[in-house]
Design an enzyme around this catalytic site. Structure first.
Site, PDB file in Angstrom:
ATOM      1  N   SER A 201       0.842  -1.185   0.000  1.00 14.37           N
ATOM      2  CA  SER A 201       0.000   0.000   0.000  1.00 14.37           C
ATOM      3  C   SER A 201       0.880   1.239   0.000  1.00 14.37           C
ATOM      4  O   SER A 201       2.103   1.151   0.128  1.00 14.37           O
ATOM      5  CB  SER A 201      -0.920   0.011   1.221  1.00 14.37           C
ATOM      6  OG  SER A 201      -0.148   0.333   2.363  1.00 14.37           O
ATOM      7  N   LYS A 202       0.235   2.363  -0.115  1.00 16.34           N
ATOM      8  CA  LYS A 202       0.929   3.652  -0.197  1.00 16.34           C
ATOM      9  C   LYS A 202       1.947   3.837   0.934  1.00 16.34           C
ATOM     10  O   LYS A 202       2.931   4.547   0.777  1.00 16.34           O
ATOM     11  CB  LYS A 202      -0.094   4.795  -0.116  1.00 16.34           C
ATOM     12  CG  LYS A 202      -0.922   4.929  -1.368  1.00 16.34           C
ATOM     13  CD  LYS A 202      -0.375   6.026  -2.267  1.00 16.34           C
ATOM     14  CE  LYS A 202      -1.129   6.134  -3.563  1.00 16.34           C
ATOM     15  NZ  LYS A 202      -0.263   5.847  -4.717  1.00 16.34           N
ATOM     16  N   ARG A 203       1.641   3.220   2.070  1.00 16.31           N
ATOM     17  CA  ARG A 203       2.530   3.394   3.213  1.00 16.31           C
ATOM     18  C   ARG A 203       3.954   2.943   2.911  1.00 16.31           C
ATOM     19  O   ARG A 203       4.905   3.470   3.446  1.00 16.31           O
ATOM     20  CB  ARG A 203       1.993   2.613   4.425  1.00 16.31           C
ATOM     21  CG  ARG A 203       1.048   3.420   5.297  1.00 16.31           C
ATOM     22  CD  ARG A 203       0.568   2.587   6.467  1.00 16.31           C
ATOM     23  NE  ARG A 203      -0.065   1.351   6.000  1.00 16.31           N
ATOM     24  CZ  ARG A 203       0.316   0.133   6.361  1.00 16.31           C
ATOM     25  NH1 ARG A 203       1.316  -0.019   7.195  1.00 16.31           N
ATOM     26  NH2 ARG A 203      -0.317  -0.919   5.906  1.00 16.31           N
TER      27      ARG A 203
END
Ligand code: GLU
Length: 433
Positions: A201-203
């Site tokens: 994910s973006k994290r």
């Protein structure tokens, strides 16, 4: 043998994610390996969440990856009559019923078994889901229903998709049977996870293919990397061309466990593919980026850009190294990094040396690498300096940075005019600090 027909069926509700790109790639490789057909189907029945911007992103990202559809794109939003017709069959036979404007399918209680090419036989008790909505009250089909109708009518032989859909498959199998369609083969491929083992994910960094393209990963390198996420050609081979991937691809070597995204491996593969890219091709890719940025005009000096390309060819990780680390080639006066200036451009001796250097370089007719090098080395020897003591300030003066590709080549490529102008500028800068 029956024809292989596979599909990639993205919903245009977001940009093309690395995980979806990998699904597209596995389908494409599977098709190409067997001379089959790769179909693109846009699942855009969720009108609220679908957006043309995402469709554009998905299409251009697939183009970047070199994944071309043999058939399609089909748009589910244009096939509503098809779903109507199929749902009518179920209503007519009494298998489906109308309920508050929607059409639902009461699922007979049974055990459903389907075969997954990676996971083997999977058996599910249908009482877990009881009833399936086929058409919502707004007249639009649900994912499971539209997917089954399309996969059947498009004669898909193998459904290859992410593990996250594995719970949908028994529901779809029930619908295939109710509609009297034959059931395709299924392969649910493992998710891609980040360094923390959580779903990518973006994290953990960039997730959109477009971002990787922007940073400057080569199409072949990115495809090579995606292919290794959950699959391998065997024999510890990692650096693999597109043709070799097509030749070697086989679902039987797809791993069952989640694939971990490994930025370092991607970077390594990219630098390897960069080294194998011809200078001509690399210069073209550079030109596209520089023209888009307005750093180069359309009638740029091709030989000059080729010299820069030659210099950077074996030293790059990603294409944007060009703009990030080598912007000085394209600037009138480079952007001086304060730290580099503080470390290397100070004191009267430096001012004098830069002035002297400038006047000697000004006398050169040819500004080739050997000529500029002998001027610099001559000055070093005469003044009993260490090479470093002069080279570092010159580097900062000309590039604004404390690290750069080999200095004499940089000087020669910048050319006499620019070098003299920058030395003059740096001398002023140093004298006034
Ligand atoms: N539109 C679905 C998705 O993007 C397709 C799933 C499938 O391949 O069946 O997840």
């Amino acid at each position: 043998m029956a024809m292989v027909r596979v599909r990639f069926a993205p919903s245009p509700t977001g940009t093309l994610h690395v995980g979806s790109a990998r699904t597209a790639l596995f389908n494409w490789l599977f098709a190409k390996h067997q001379d089959g057909t790769f179909i693109l189907r846009i699942e855009d029945t969720d009108q609220k969440r679908s957006d043309k911007i995402f469709l554009k992103d998905i299409t251009s990202s697939l183009t970047f990856l070199g994944i071309q559809a043999d058939e399609g794109p089909y748009f589910q939003s244009e096939r509503l009559a098809v779903y109507q017709e199929q749902v009518q069959r179920l209503l007519d036979s009494g298998k489906a019923v109308k309920e508050a404007g929607a059409v639902v399918f009461p699922v007979p209680a049974e055990e459903v078994t389907f075969h997954d090419l990676l996971h083997g036989d999977i058996t599910v008790d249908t009482t877990l889901f009881e009833r399936l909505v086929l058409m919502k009250s707004d007249g639009l089909p649900t994912y499971n229903f539209a997917c089954v109708v399309d996969d059947a009518l498009m004669q898909i032989s193998h459904v290859i998709r992410g593990d996250d859909h594995i719970a949908n498959t028994p529901k779809q199998v029930v619908l295939y049977r109710a509609l009297g369609f034959s059931i395709p083969a299924f392969a649910h491929i493992p998710l891609i996870v980040g360094a923390d083992r959580a779903r990518l994910s973006k994290r953990q960094g960039a997730t959109a293919v477009a971002e990787y393209r922007q940073v400057g990963y080569l199409s072949d390198a990115f495809v090579n990397y995606l292919a290794l996420l959950g699959w391998s050609p065997g024999g510890n081979r990692e650096l693999v061309s597109r043709e070799e991937l097509i030749q070697a691809f086989d679902l039987s070597r797809v791993r069952k466990t989640a694939a971990q995204f490994d930025q370092q491996k991607l970077d390594w593969l990219n630098s390897q593919h960069l080294k194998r890219t011809s200078v001509e091709r690399l210069a073209e890719l550079f030109a596209e980026r520089l023209i888009a940025k307005g750093w180069l005009s359309n009638d740029y000096d091709r030989d000059w850009l080729k010299r820069i390309t030659q210099l950077l060819h074996d030293r790059m990780r990603v294409l944007s190294d060009l703009e990030e680390e080598n912007a000085f080639f394209f600037q009138d006066i480079p952007a001086y990094e304060p730290e580099a200036v503080a470390n290397f451009l100070s004191g009267e001796p430096i001012v004098q040396q830069l002035i002297e250097l400038r006047s000697r370089l000004g006398l050169l007719d040819s500004f080739d690498t050997t000529a500029v090098e002998s001027v610099v080395r001559g000055l070093v020897a005469e003044k009993s300096l260490t090479a470093k003591a002069l080279i570092h300030p010159i580097r900062v003066a000309l590039t604004g940075r404390s690290v750069s590709p080999p200095l004499f080549e940089v000087m020669s490529i910048l050319g006499k005019d620019r070098v003299l102008r920058r030395l003059e500028h740096a001398t002023q800068l140093t004298a006034h600090r």
